[in-house]
Design a protein around this motif. Structure first.
Motif, PDB file in Angstrom:
ATOM      1  N   LYS A   1     -80.525 -42.311  74.362  1.00 37.37           N
ATOM      2  CA  LYS A   1     -81.470 -41.196  74.503  1.00 37.37           C
ATOM      3  C   LYS A   1     -80.740 -39.930  74.082  1.00 37.37           C
ATOM      4  O   LYS A   1     -79.678 -39.612  74.628  1.00 37.37           O
ATOM      5  CB  LYS A   1     -81.935 -41.085  75.957  1.00 37.37           C
ATOM      6  CG  LYS A   1     -82.873 -39.911  76.189  1.00 37.37           C
ATOM      7  CD  LYS A   1     -83.694 -40.049  77.457  1.00 37.37           C
ATOM      8  CE  LYS A   1     -82.943 -39.623  78.691  1.00 37.37           C
ATOM      9  NZ  LYS A   1     -83.793 -39.537  79.881  1.00 37.37           N
TER      10      LYS A   1
ATOM     11  N   ASP B   1     -84.496 -32.754  80.895  1.00 34.33           N
ATOM     12  CA  ASP B   1     -84.040 -33.992  81.521  1.00 34.33           C
ATOM     13  C   ASP B   1     -83.214 -33.671  82.774  1.00 34.33           C
ATOM     14  O   ASP B   1     -82.514 -32.652  82.817  1.00 34.33           O
ATOM     15  CB  ASP B   1     -83.181 -34.768  80.519  1.00 34.33           C
ATOM     16  CG  ASP B   1     -82.948 -36.190  80.975  1.00 34.33           C
ATOM     17  OD1 ASP B   1     -83.698 -37.072  80.537  1.00 34.33           O
ATOM     18  OD2 ASP B   1     -82.027 -36.420  81.786  1.00 34.33           O
TER      19      ASP B   1
ATOM     20  N   ARG C   1     -76.340 -37.104  75.046  1.00 25.47           N
ATOM     21  CA  ARG C   1     -76.530 -38.497  74.633  1.00 25.47           C
ATOM     22  C   ARG C   1     -76.357 -39.374  75.872  1.00 25.47           C
ATOM     23  O   ARG C   1     -75.290 -39.394  76.474  1.00 25.47           O
ATOM     24  CB  ARG C   1     -75.531 -38.866  73.543  1.00 25.47           C
ATOM     25  CG  ARG C   1     -75.692 -37.962  72.301  1.00 25.47           C
ATOM     26  CD  ARG C   1     -74.596 -38.161  71.294  1.00 25.47           C
ATOM     27  NE  ARG C   1     -74.838 -39.344  70.484  1.00 25.47           N
ATOM     28  CZ  ARG C   1     -74.024 -40.372  70.420  1.00 25.47           C
ATOM     29  NH1 ARG C   1     -72.908 -40.388  71.121  1.00 25.47           N
ATOM     30  NH2 ARG C   1     -74.304 -41.411  69.667  1.00 25.47           N
TER      31      ARG C   1
ATOM     32  N   LYS D   1     -76.653 -43.127  77.431  1.00 22.44           N
ATOM     33  CA  LYS D   1     -76.846 -44.559  77.152  1.00 22.44           C
ATOM     34  C   LYS D   1     -76.560 -45.377  78.399  1.00 22.44           C
ATOM     35  O   LYS D   1     -75.863 -44.931  79.316  1.00 22.44           O
ATOM     36  CB  LYS D   1     -75.993 -45.002  75.979  1.00 22.44           C
ATOM     37  CG  LYS D   1     -74.524 -44.722  76.069  1.00 22.44           C
ATOM     38  CD  LYS D   1     -73.842 -45.101  74.765  1.00 22.44           C
ATOM     39  CE  LYS D   1     -72.460 -44.478  74.661  1.00 22.44           C
ATOM     40  NZ  LYS D   1     -71.807 -44.713  73.409  1.00 22.44           N
TER      41      LYS D   1
END
Lengths: 244, 388
Positions: A109, A240, A78, A80
């Motif tokens: 995200k 990612d 997560r 942010k």
């Protein structure tokens, strides 16, 4: 038998070697499986993973994975932005086995990353094993010989991905076997079989008909920690940069 | 944190392993000062240093053996070693050092005494010494000269072997690229110098302590020299460790934030306070003080004792911080775990304490069997009778 001491000493190592080979026994035969015709890997599509934990449960059941240890697990990332600074939260409750608590926080995200042994071609874990109990098979799967492992745990330290553990009862190193007992019979792995979205795909890099070749040609893929130069064969699509 | 990382793999027993081998290597290097580098002042510690090295070397593999998941398979490391594994070489390096270097050197150095004792003692002791002579009772001047020459050669081989023994232990950690806390080519070098520091400090403490127990005077020229070498070794050791630290801070690679947080939180007490401040800076300052000012004998003795004890604590903390510290952070650099040490478990505190005390018991027996003291040197009853 007229055996002199000198002859006895000469024969001793030969006898020891012969005894070792007798103890080792005959390997299990798999008549329809040509080991040299495969080179196994796996493909994970991050965008397809919904974090359901089916793969973790299937793996645990298929391979009798002891509770609290994981041959595969799922992490939730997560990311942010707070005042222009990115903050990162990663969780994996029970290895993601029972899914994740829902989170609808706006502006975050969020994605799931299934993890397991990368079955590295240049694996640091097999390099360090003092007796060669862990090895890479000719078809590219990193395995552990449970009858040979000393339980020194050097391989656990050497794995950059945290994929190994010491079995609490057997006292030997354990890890993902890529369901070798299944794939050598023409089946897929338990995790791939049970993935509802097809986020995990077993790949045979030596099989010219395997769709992996087309996929690798047309998609951007990445491996974890490429700077470690381990020759990882767990390929991620849409990985990612925050994932370690 | 990867879920399999929560449990630590290497326990306090693996902390003991480099600590014990470090003492072996350090004590041997101190012994070699007299033998090879002709530092006569340290002669009174020569034999004690060798016996100390042997006592600790005999215990060194025990924590490893106890730690293995399958100790009964450990012989496989000798029979089917995996050539690419640093750990597979352990047995060979260990045996080489034990049998080819240490036991040989001690035997050659004590051979004359053993032969004499086998003739002057009675009962079970006589039997032990007779076995230890290995059937050779020739202590003529010519034979002793050969002993001396061979002993010298073994010491010369022994110095690189001692470096190998402990540098190799450093390599086991330093070569793990997955772990940024360990992975540095400096690791073997830091291990060697910290070994010298700990071994010299241990022999210094033992020499002073045992002489006090025996009610014999302490040779101040000897302890001053040993302390001087301890000071020099410490300066190099500290410089190397600081070089490593500065390098990490300046480079600030991807692991830096994670490791920096760990040093400032979970490792603050054991790393910053115990290892660096109390275990390194304090003894360096204390030893430095004895180098630059003229202090009374009693003050020097007290400073050496205090500095020696602080050094042992600091080096143990260093091993702890390497082994345990290297497993407290996640290889994902996100998250930390804690080490929970059991007490009477296989890898708990109790076996660790027993294994720490055991070398001292072995040393006690060795000192009784093979007295290292110059004032207790044996004399042959009739020299001619001993020569065959």
């Amino acid at each position: 038998v007229n055996l002199t001491r000198r002859h006895f000493l000469v024969l001793l190592p030969a006898a020891a070697l012969a005894w070792e080979s007798i103890l080792a026994g005959t390997p299990e035969a798999a008549p329809n499986y040509q080991i040299s015709e495969h080179w196994w890997g796996m493909l994970v599509d991050i965008e397809k993973c919904i974090g359901c934990g089916n793969c973790v449960r299937a793996c645990a059941q298929e391979n009798n994975v002891p509770e609290g240890y994981y041959r595969t697990w799922v992490e939730r990332y997560r990311i942010k932005e707070v005042n222009g600074v990115e903050t990162l939260e990663v969780d994996s409750p029970d290895g993601g086995m029972h899914g994740f608590p829902s989170s609808d926080e706006p502006g975050v995200k969020q994605f799931f990353v299934p993890k397991m042994c990368n079955h590295c071609a240049d694996s640091p874990c097999t390099q360090v094993c003092p007796v060669g109990a862990t090895f890479i098979s000719p078809d590219g799967v990193v395995l552990v010989d449970e009858k040979y492992c000393l339980g020194c745990r050097y391989c656990v330290q050497a794995c950059p991905y945290g994929c190994r553990f010491l079995h609490p009862q057997k006292n030997v190193a354990q890890k993902c076997t890529l369901c070798y007992h299944r794939i050598s019979k023409g089946l897929t792995t338990a995790c791939c079989e049970n993935c509802p979205t097809g986020a995990r795909q077993l790949a045979d890099l030596k099989d010219p008909k395997d769709p992996i070749h087309e996929y690798l040609r047309t998609h951007s893929v990445q491996v974890l920690k490429p700077h470690m130069a381990t020759g990882a064969k767990l390929f991620y699509h849409n990985l990612d940069g925050a994932v370690r | 944190m990867y879920p399999n990382e929560i449990e630590l793999q290497w326990s306090v027993l693996i902390v003991l392993y480099p600590f014990l081998t470090g003492l072996v290597a350090g004590a041997f290097i101190l012994a070699s000062l007299e033998r090879v580098f002709r530092v006569d002042a340290v002669k009174p510690t020569y034999r004690l240093a060798l016996l100390t090295a042997l006592a600790f070397l005999l215990v060194a593999p025990l924590p490893l053996q106890l730690h293995l998941g399958h100790p009964e398979r450990s012989l496989e490391m000798y029979l089917t070693p995996h050539r690419s594994s640093a750990m597979a070489m352990f047995g060979f390096v260990y045996l080489w050092y034990l049998m080819a270097v240490l036991v040989m050197e001690i035997w050659l150095d004590y051979r004359r005494d053993i032969v004499v004792l086998s003739q002057t003692t009675t009962g079970i002791k006589r039997l032990i010494y007779r076995v230890l002579t290995l059937g050779s009772s020739n202590i003529s001047d010519g034979a002793l000269a050969v002993d001396n020459r061979v002993g010298w050669i073994i010491t010369v081989i022994g110095i690189p072997s001692a470096f190998l023994l402990h540098g190799y232990v450093g390599f086991i950690f330093g070569s793990i690229k997955a772990n940024p806390w360990w992975s540095t080519p400096l690791m073997p070098v830091v291990f060697i110098f910290s070994a010298m520091v700990s071994g010299i400090a241990m022999v210094l403490l033992l020499y002073m302590g045992l002489n006090r127990l025996r009610g014999k005077p302490i040779d101040m020229r000897c302890v001053d020299t040993v302390a001087k070498y301890l000071f020099y070794a410490f300066i190099i050791d500290f410089s190397l460790e600081m070089l490593d630290l500065i390098h990490r801070i300046y480079e600030s690679d991807e692991s830096f934030r994670s490791l920096d947080f760990m040093v400032h939180s979970r490792l603050f007490l054991s790393q910053v306070v115990v290892q660096i401040l109390l275990g390194t800076v304090a003894p360096i300052l204390l030893l430095g003080l004895t180098q630059v000012s003229r202090l009374s004998e009693i003050a020097r003795k007290r400073i050496y004792t205090l500095a020696g004890c602080l050094t042992m604590m600091g080096i143990f903390a260093m091993r702890w911080n390497v082994v345990i510290g290297g497993q407290l952070f996640s290889k994902s650099f996100l998250g930390y775990t804690t080490y929970k040490m059991g007490f009477a478990t296989r890898e708990g505190l109790l076996p660790a304490v027993v294994l720490t005390v055991l070398p001292f018991i072995i040393l006690f027996v060795l000192v009784k069997l093979l007295p290292p003291w110059a004032d207790e040197q044996t004399e042959p009853i009739a020299r001619s009778a001993a020569v065959h």
